[in-house]
Design a protein around this motif. Structure first.
Motif, short mmCIF file in Angstrom:
data_model
loop_
_atom_site.label_atom_id
_atom_site.label_comp_id
_atom_site.label_asym_id
_atom_site.label_seq_id
_atom_site.Cartn_x
_atom_site.Cartn_y
_atom_site.Cartn_z
N ALA A 58 0.82 -1.21 0.00
CA ALA A 58 0.00 0.00 0.00
C ALA A 58 0.86 1.27 0.00
O ALA A 58 0.37 2.33 -0.34
CB ALA A 58 -0.93 0.00 1.22
N HIS A 59 2.13 1.15 0.35
CA HIS A 59 3.01 2.32 0.43
C HIS A 59 3.71 2.61 -0.89
O HIS A 59 3.60 3.71 -1.42
CB HIS A 59 4.04 2.12 1.55
CG HIS A 59 4.89 3.31 1.80
ND1 HIS A 59 6.18 3.38 1.37
CD2 HIS A 59 4.63 4.48 2.42
CE1 HIS A 59 6.70 4.55 1.71
NE2 HIS A 59 5.77 5.23 2.35
N CYS A 60 4.43 1.61 -1.45
CA CYS A 60 5.22 1.87 -2.67
C CYS A 60 4.61 1.26 -3.92
O CYS A 60 5.07 1.55 -5.03
CB CYS A 60 6.65 1.38 -2.49
SG CYS A 60 6.86 -0.43 -2.54
N GLY A 61 3.60 0.39 -3.79
CA GLY A 61 2.95 -0.21 -4.94
C GLY A 61 3.64 -1.45 -5.49
O GLY A 61 3.20 -2.01 -6.49
N ALA A 62 4.73 -1.88 -4.86
CA ALA A 62 5.43 -3.07 -5.34
C ALA A 62 4.52 -4.29 -5.26
O ALA A 62 3.78 -4.45 -4.30
CB ALA A 62 6.69 -3.32 -4.50
N MET A 63 4.55 -5.12 -6.30
CA MET A 63 3.75 -6.35 -6.33
C MET A 63 4.71 -7.53 -6.22
O MET A 63 5.56 -7.72 -7.09
CB MET A 63 2.94 -6.42 -7.61
CG MET A 63 1.84 -5.37 -7.64
SD MET A 63 0.81 -5.44 -9.11
CE MET A 63 1.89 -4.69 -10.30
N LYS A 64 4.59 -8.28 -5.13
CA LYS A 64 5.48 -9.40 -4.84
C LYS A 64 4.70 -10.53 -4.21
O LYS A 64 3.62 -10.32 -3.67
CB LYS A 64 6.57 -8.98 -3.84
CG LYS A 64 7.45 -7.85 -4.28
CD LYS A 64 8.73 -8.41 -4.78
CE LYS A 64 9.69 -7.28 -5.13
NZ LYS A 64 10.71 -7.74 -6.02
N ARG A 65 5.28 -11.74 -4.25
CA ARG A 65 4.70 -12.86 -3.50
C ARG A 65 4.95 -12.59 -2.02
O ARG A 65 5.97 -12.02 -1.64
CB ARG A 65 5.35 -14.18 -3.90
CG ARG A 65 4.87 -14.69 -5.23
CD ARG A 65 5.40 -16.07 -5.61
NE ARG A 65 6.69 -16.42 -5.05
CZ ARG A 65 6.89 -17.41 -4.17
NH1 ARG A 65 5.89 -18.16 -3.77
NH2 ARG A 65 8.08 -17.67 -3.71
N PHE A 66 4.02 -13.00 -1.16
CA PHE A 66 4.18 -12.77 0.27
C PHE A 66 5.47 -13.44 0.78
O PHE A 66 6.11 -12.95 1.71
CB PHE A 66 2.98 -13.29 1.06
CG PHE A 66 3.08 -12.99 2.53
CD1 PHE A 66 2.77 -11.73 3.00
CD2 PHE A 66 3.52 -13.94 3.41
CE1 PHE A 66 2.90 -11.42 4.35
CE2 PHE A 66 3.65 -13.66 4.76
CZ PHE A 66 3.34 -12.40 5.23
N ALA A 67 5.86 -14.55 0.17
CA ALA A 67 7.08 -15.25 0.58
C ALA A 67 8.32 -14.37 0.46
O ALA A 67 9.33 -14.63 1.10
CB ALA A 67 7.25 -16.52 -0.24
N GLU A 68 8.27 -13.32 -0.35
CA GLU A 68 9.41 -12.42 -0.52
C GLU A 68 9.47 -11.32 0.54
O GLU A 68 10.46 -10.60 0.63
CB GLU A 68 9.37 -11.79 -1.91
CG GLU A 68 9.50 -12.81 -3.03
CD GLU A 68 9.40 -12.17 -4.39
OE1 GLU A 68 10.30 -11.38 -4.73
OE2 GLU A 68 8.41 -12.46 -5.10
N ALA A 69 8.42 -11.18 1.34
CA ALA A 69 8.40 -10.15 2.39
C ALA A 69 9.48 -10.44 3.42
O ALA A 69 9.92 -11.56 3.59
CB ALA A 69 7.03 -10.14 3.08
#
Length: 101
Positions: A33-44
């Motif tokens: 919600a902050h930077c708009g990056a789209m990633k798999r949750f596993a990459e958090a």
């Protein structure tokens, strides 16, 4: 010299998240919600040293998710995620119905 890595990847949250979701959330794609990056949750980047679990965006480090278990209650804060998209190709129809909000 780089700073030591003090976080785990999002896969480390699989056990805690499986207590409240029928599907594996670590495979979900989400948008910060902050930077708009789209990633798999596993990459958090996952921090488990606090009381509970904190997941941060791998790009901007903004908090995506907070999960705290207190006695028989689980508190889940997902306001740092614009959406989570789960792939249901491998899920039986009855399992999909159970995972609906």
């Amino acid at each position: 010299m780089s700073a030591p890595m003090n976080y785990l990847d999002g896969n480390a949250a699989a056990g805690e998240l499986s207590r409240i979701f029928a599907m594996d959330v670590t495979t979900a794609e989400g948008q910060c919600a902050h930077c708009g990056a789209m990633k798999r949750f596993a990459e958090a980047h996952l921090y488990m040293h606090a009381p509970g679990v904190v997941a941060r965006c791998a790009v901007c480090q903004h908090v995506l998710l907070r999960l705290v278990s207190v006695r028989q209650r689980v508190f889940l804060d997902l306001r740092g995620v614009t959406y989570l998209c789960l792939n249901t190709d491998h899920v039986q129809p009855s399992e999909t119905a159970r995972s609906a909000f």
